[in-house]
Design an enzyme around this catalytic site. Structure first.
Site, mmCIF file in Angstrom:
data_model
loop_
_atom_site.group_PDB
_atom_site.id
_atom_site.type_symbol
_atom_site.label_atom_id
_atom_site.label_comp_id
_atom_site.label_asym_id
_atom_site.label_seq_id
_atom_site.Cartn_x
_atom_site.Cartn_y
_atom_site.Cartn_z
ATOM 1 N N VAL A 112 0.622 -1.223 0.231
ATOM 2 C CA VAL A 112 0.016 0.146 -0.146
ATOM 3 C C VAL A 112 1.084 0.869 -0.230
ATOM 4 O O VAL A 112 0.621 2.517 -0.486
ATOM 5 C CB VAL A 112 -0.979 -0.027 1.431
ATOM 6 C CG1 VAL A 112 -0.290 0.446 2.615
ATOM 7 C CG2 VAL A 112 -2.112 1.265 0.939
ATOM 8 N N GLY A 113 2.596 0.474 0.979
ATOM 9 C CA GLY A 113 2.832 2.048 0.597
ATOM 10 C C GLY A 113 3.194 2.868 -0.369
ATOM 11 O O GLY A 113 3.966 1.213 -1.371
ATOM 12 N N GLY A 191 -6.924 7.888 8.133
ATOM 13 C CA GLY A 191 -7.039 6.834 6.151
ATOM 14 C C GLY A 191 -7.861 5.666 6.837
ATOM 15 O O GLY A 191 -8.037 5.324 8.301
ATOM 16 N N ARG A 192 -8.102 4.930 5.779
ATOM 17 C CA ARG A 192 -8.807 3.740 6.189
ATOM 18 C C ARG A 192 -7.963 2.776 6.854
ATOM 19 O O ARG A 192 -8.989 2.602 8.017
ATOM 20 C CB ARG A 192 -8.835 2.682 4.812
ATOM 21 C CG ARG A 192 -8.486 3.305 3.641
ATOM 22 C CD ARG A 192 -8.465 2.519 2.443
ATOM 23 N NE ARG A 192 -7.129 2.671 1.959
ATOM 24 C CZ ARG A 192 -6.762 3.583 1.329
ATOM 25 N NH1 ARG A 192 -7.484 4.178 -0.127
ATOM 26 N NH2 ARG A 192 -4.805 3.787 1.219
ATOM 27 N N ASP A 298 6.791 -1.442 13.950
ATOM 28 C CA ASP A 298 6.709 -1.972 13.143
ATOM 29 C C ASP A 298 7.486 -1.749 12.340
ATOM 30 O O ASP A 298 7.899 -2.280 11.737
ATOM 31 C CB ASP A 298 5.184 -2.716 13.342
ATOM 32 C CG ASP A 298 5.031 -3.423 12.441
ATOM 33 O OD1 ASP A 298 5.826 -4.270 12.408
ATOM 34 O OD2 ASP A 298 4.457 -3.100 11.043
ATOM 35 N N HIS A 322 8.581 -5.213 10.820
ATOM 36 C CA HIS A 322 7.899 -5.050 10.134
ATOM 37 C C HIS A 322 7.262 -5.653 9.492
ATOM 38 O O HIS A 322 6.743 -6.716 8.241
ATOM 39 C CB HIS A 322 8.581 -4.705 8.857
ATOM 40 C CG HIS A 322 7.688 -3.235 7.419
ATOM 41 N ND1 HIS A 322 8.092 -2.429 7.275
ATOM 42 C CD2 HIS A 322 6.146 -3.654 6.971
ATOM 43 C CE1 HIS A 322 7.279 -1.831 5.991
ATOM 44 N NE2 HIS A 322 6.412 -2.486 6.412
ATOM 45 N N SER A 325 1.363 -6.340 8.286
ATOM 46 C CA SER A 325 0.395 -7.187 6.870
ATOM 47 C C SER A 325 0.454 -8.199 7.180
ATOM 48 O O SER A 325 0.212 -9.012 6.270
ATOM 49 C CB SER A 325 0.328 -6.244 5.936
ATOM 50 O OG SER A 325 1.999 -6.683 5.098
HETATM 51 O O1 LIG Z 1 2.543 -2.970 2.214
HETATM 52 C C1 LIG Z 1 2.890 -1.619 2.066
HETATM 53 O O2 LIG Z 1 3.004 -0.473 2.005
HETATM 54 C C2 LIG Z 1 3.519 -2.939 3.635
HETATM 55 O O3 LIG Z 1 4.453 -1.805 4.438
HETATM 56 C C3 LIG Z 1 3.283 -3.838 4.282
HETATM 57 O O4 LIG Z 1 2.891 -3.676 4.943
#
Ligand SMILES: O=C(O)C(=O)CO
Length: 357
Positions: A112-113, A191-192, A298, A322, A325
């Site tokens: 997502v980043g 955000g979400r 994290d 990290h 997710s």
């Molecule tokens: O998807 C991302 O940006 C993450 O940091 C993975 O968790």
């Protein structure tokens, strides 16, 4: 489950081509060599590969390793590709895009980043970009709550004491921490994910949610009855401060001496966004001087954080590698979305999740 070399071998029409031990390459070639060529920079979860295989739309080469493809190797491998699937550790910059050359028209990141992408360079070259928001919101929110509770209730210290003989008699103030009931939770960057965190924290009887962002976000805020406040008020009022903003030039080290000095010395700081939003020297100072109570991270700078980093010496700092997710279902969903973004982009269709450049 993560994809193993063995399970990959079972997938139809994949040619496993280990060139040598330092070059864990898997390539999936098709009889029709005119299909778009794609490079996948990492071993990705099986769902994404299944989608690529079954699409019949691409031929790809995959760096079949949990470790990043060395940069020089990457620069060689991307030459002439039409599409690229990457993860957040690959720096997609002018050098890499030049190495890929003019065929490259789609970049799909399994994240997502997108702070690892040079958006200006991608835009300049007309390369479409897919990313993976939404599918990881639940996993990240869940982990954030776990990290918050671990940090505020001192669980790592407690298990350590129990294991190493520090557990004497029941003591009235031993290992006391801070509870969520009646607290004010602040969110930096609503955000979400911020909303999902607040939804999970609400049943813990949080008294009030506050947030700040570049501008008020009334629609999201109304979902969790959160009040928009200034950065200063966020720091002053929050008993728990969750950092959920994207890492951009504007948010670089936004959590610094000034912010920490405005926080209460009973406050708990939690970061599951990106390490770059925090000035770690200032955080160390705030934690070691008692300016704030504790921090749960994290994400750090760099990643991995060297094991001799001063933050690791602090009992009131919980550091995870990290993993926000990192659930099987979420990582599979991320790889599936990355594959679908890529295929849609290559066929000139709207991507399920496309970054507006
Ligand atoms: O998807 C991302 O940006 C993450 O940091 C993975 O968790």
């Amino acid at each position: 489950m993560w994809c193993s070399r063995v399970s990959l071998r079972r997938l139809q029409r994949i040619v496993v081509a280990p060139l040598n031990t330092s070059s864990p390459v898997i390539s999936m070639q098709r009889a029709k060599s005119t299909l778009p060529r794609v490079y996948v920079t990492r071993r990705v979860p099986p769902e994404g590969l299944r989608i690529l295989n079954e699409s019949g739309q691409v031929q790809y080469e995959l760096w079949d390793s949990d470790d990043p493809v060395p940069r020089q190797e990457l620069l060689k491998r991307v030459r002439g590709v039409d599409g690229l699937v990457c993860v957040l550790t690959e720096k997609i910059d002018a050098e890499l895009l030049d190495a890929a050359g003019p065929n490259l028209r789609v970049l799909s990141t399994m994240s997502v980043g997108y702070d690892h992408l040079s958006l200006d360079e991608l835009k300049k070259r007309g390369i479409r970009v897919g990313y993976t928001p939404d599918v990881l919101t639940d996993a990240v929110a869940e982990l954030t709550v776990a990290l918050l509770l671990t940090t505020s209730r001192r669980l790592i210290e407690a298990t350590h004491e129990a294991k190493t003989g520090g557990w004497g008699t029941w003591r009235t103030m031993w290992l006391c921490g801070y509870e969520l009931a009646n607290s004010t939770v602040g969110i930096l960057g609503l955000g979400r994910i911020g909303v999902a965190i607040a939804e999970r924290l609400k049943p813990f009887k949080v008294k009030k949610f506050i947030y700040t962002d570049v501008a008020p976000r009334p629609e999201l805020a109304s979902m969790i009855q959160a009040e928009y406040v200034s950065m200063e008020e966020l720091a002053k009022q929050s008993d728990f401060l969750a950092i959920c903003c994207a890492f951009t030039p504007e948010t670089k080290e936004i959590c610094n001496k000034k912010l920490f000095s405005q926080m209460k010395n009973t406050s708990v700081f939690i970061n599951t966004s990106r390490g770059g939003v925090v000035n770690q020297e200032d955080l160390y100072e705030a934690l070691s001087s008692g300016q704030i109570a504790a921090a749960g991270l994290d994400v750090t700078t760099p990643e991995p954080l060297p094991t001799d980093h001063p933050l690791f010496t602090l009992k009131n700092c919980v550091i995870l590698p990290h993993v926000a997710s990192a659930s099987y279902s979420t990582r599979n969903a991320m790889s599936a979305l990355a594959a679908n973004n890529l295929l849609a982009g290559l066929s000139g269709e709207p991507m399920p999740k496309e970054l507006k450049l």
